[in-house]
Each structure stands twice: as structure tokens, then as C-alpha cells.
Design an enzyme around this catalytic site. Sequence first.
Site, mmCIF file in Angstrom:
data_model
loop_
_atom_site.group_PDB
_atom_site.id
_atom_site.type_symbol
_atom_site.label_atom_id
_atom_site.label_comp_id
_atom_site.label_asym_id
_atom_site.label_seq_id
_atom_site.Cartn_x
_atom_site.Cartn_y
_atom_site.Cartn_z
ATOM 1 N N ASP A 15 0.996 -4.996 4.722
ATOM 2 C CA ASP A 15 0.242 -4.577 5.913
ATOM 3 C C ASP A 15 1.190 -4.097 7.010
ATOM 4 O OD1 ASP A 15 -1.917 -4.094 7.498
ATOM 5 O OD2 ASP A 15 -2.414 -6.193 7.867
ATOM 6 N N ASN A 63 -10.964 -0.197 2.237
ATOM 7 C CA ASN A 63 -10.144 0.957 2.645
ATOM 8 C C ASN A 63 -10.843 2.307 2.423
ATOM 9 O OD1 ASN A 63 -6.933 -0.536 1.735
ATOM 10 N ND2 ASN A 63 -7.955 -0.461 3.715
HETATM 11 C C1 FPP Z 1 -1.702 -1.457 5.115
HETATM 12 O O1 FPP Z 1 -1.186 -0.841 6.252
HETATM 13 C C2 FPP Z 1 -1.382 -0.742 3.915
HETATM 14 C C3 FPP Z 1 -2.280 -0.069 3.139
HETATM 15 C C4 FPP Z 1 -3.716 -0.017 3.413
HETATM 16 C C5 FPP Z 1 -1.855 0.667 1.960
HETATM 17 C C6 FPP Z 1 -0.650 0.155 1.266
HETATM 18 C C7 FPP Z 1 -0.082 1.282 0.545
HETATM 19 C C8 FPP Z 1 1.209 1.559 0.382
HETATM 20 C C9 FPP Z 1 2.313 0.679 0.786
HETATM 21 C C10 FPP Z 1 1.618 2.849 -0.245
HETATM 22 C C11 FPP Z 1 1.005 3.160 -1.544
HETATM 23 C C12 FPP Z 1 1.271 2.133 -2.564
HETATM 24 C C13 FPP Z 1 1.745 2.375 -3.790
HETATM 25 C C14 FPP Z 1 1.853 1.260 -4.744
HETATM 26 C C15 FPP Z 1 2.187 3.697 -4.213
HETATM 27 P P1 FPP Z 1 -2.208 -0.364 7.361
HETATM 28 O O2 FPP Z 1 -2.430 1.084 7.182
HETATM 29 O O3 FPP Z 1 -3.426 -1.220 7.316
HETATM 30 O O4 FPP Z 1 -1.365 -0.651 8.649
HETATM 31 P P2 FPP Z 1 -1.941 -1.055 10.072
HETATM 32 O O5 FPP Z 1 -2.645 -2.351 9.922
HETATM 33 O O6 FPP Z 1 -0.707 -1.159 10.888
HETATM 34 O O7 FPP Z 1 -2.837 0.065 10.509
#
Ligand code: FPP
Length: 240
Positions: A15, A63
Site C-alpha cells: 500500500d 480496486n
Molecule cells: C496500493 O497503493 C497498491 C495497489 C492498489 C496496487 C499494487 C500494485 C503494484 C505494486 C504494481 C503491480 C503489481 C504487480 C505484481 C505487477 P495505492 O494506490 O492504494 O496507494 P495510496 O493508498 O497511497 O493511494
Amino acid sequence: MEITKYPRHLAIIMDGNGRWAKKQGLMRGFGHEKGVQTVREVVEYCVAHEIPYLTLYAFSTENWNRPALEVKALMELLVKFLKKEADALHKNNVRLKAIGNLDRFPAKAKDALLKTIDRLKDNTGTTLTLALSYGAREELLTAVKQLSAAVKEGELTTDAIDETVMQRYLYTFDLPDVDLLIRTSGEYRISNFLLWQIAYAELYFTEVLWPEFTKAHLEEALLSYQNRERRFGKISEQLK
Ligand code: FPP
């Protein structure tokens, strides 16, 4: 202190990509891109230290509600990751697995995923499981529906349903329970991740944002895990 006891199954809620990007004055997509680098490093660490199971929460059922452009960017990142990393994963003897409802995935992403899973299926090292379009409640409901169908068909009696049987109906039927669950970015929630599988997991929360999460941060979490006493409902003296 040296790490001598590694978890058998490490699960991570990655996250903070969006907040990291914002902090740099960048669009959210850059945060996800940087997050992929962390994914690569964590996978390499697990391979090097022979952690048998690593499960990453890459995309939740919730998501899908993000802006369409961000969803598209995440799907593209996944395809890019699979294409770019497949050789290295194979060389590292990594087996790939996906949990979640892939029917909702765009054909291109689903295709790339299934092809890579197939290519790595005979590997015997670390199992990397990507939770994609995953939600624990949906997983449990799917299991309950399949179980009730099996009872209706006479393949199973209600009395025979125990924890072992239930486990067989989960997406994670071939994975052991989670030993350590890490969540980055200072959020103290489980967010519908592996609810059944974390029943006895140790939980570790860190303020560090996922794109900034390094090997040293991972080792801090592993040391914390090593120093905890897992009693599984017993008292200390019974564990000796
Ligand atoms: C949370 O950060 C992360 C995600 C919803 C996606 C996680 C994906 C990756 C790390 C990249 C793709 C993965 C692979 C395995 C290729 P957020 O966007 O919720 O961050 P925030 O809470 O700060 O907005």
C-alpha cells in the site's frame, strides 16, 4: 541480530503507491511503476532466503472502482511485469499462482497471466501468488456455494465439512496458512485479504510506503516475526 527463522508463508498488502507519487509531485501511475521494482526486490529476497510462499495483494475486488485510467494502467503494468520478469522468475525456479476472480480481467492480461503460470508450473522453489481481483469474502462465498453444491450432489455430507475440507475449496487450497502478514503505508486494516488464511498470522504494520520499502525494511519485519512467540492458543510452558 541474525534472522534464523523465516516464515513459511509471507503475505503482503502493498500500500502507498499513490501517496508516494503524490509526494514526488507525480501521477499515481508512477507510484505503481516504482512499486513494481519493490515487488521484484521482495521476490528476489524470498528466493534467496528460500521462503517457500509469498503472496502479494496486487488488485482487490474493490480496486475495480478506481478511475478507469488507473485500472487500465495497473493491468498494463501487470502484463509488462509478466513479460519482463518471466525469464528471471523461471531462472529463479519460481512457481506462479493467481488467486481471485480472473473472469473480470481484460483478455490480454488474463492471457499473459495464464501463459506465465503455465510456463512456470513445474518450478519447485518459491511460490509467488498474486492476488488479482481478489476479495476474501468473495473467495469464502465461492467456497460455500461449491460446498453446498457438493452436498446437494451427494458427494459430501454436511457433517464431513471440517477445516480441512473447507481449505480444499479456497483459492489457496494448495498454500499453507499465512505466518506473517505485512502492510505498508501506515494503514491498520486487512482490507478483505486472506481472512481465513490469516487466522493465526502475525501482523506487522509499517509507515513506509510500498515504493520505498527496501530489503532492510523487510528484514526489520522478519526480525520482529522471529522474536514473537506464536502460542496458537496454548500457554508458553506448553511450547517448550
Ligand atoms: C496500493 O497503493 C497498491 C495497489 C492498489 C496496487 C499494487 C500494485 C503494484 C505494486 C504494481 C503491480 C503489481 C504487480 C505484481 C505487477 P495505492 O494506490 O492504494 O496507494 P495510496 O493508498 O497511497 O493511494
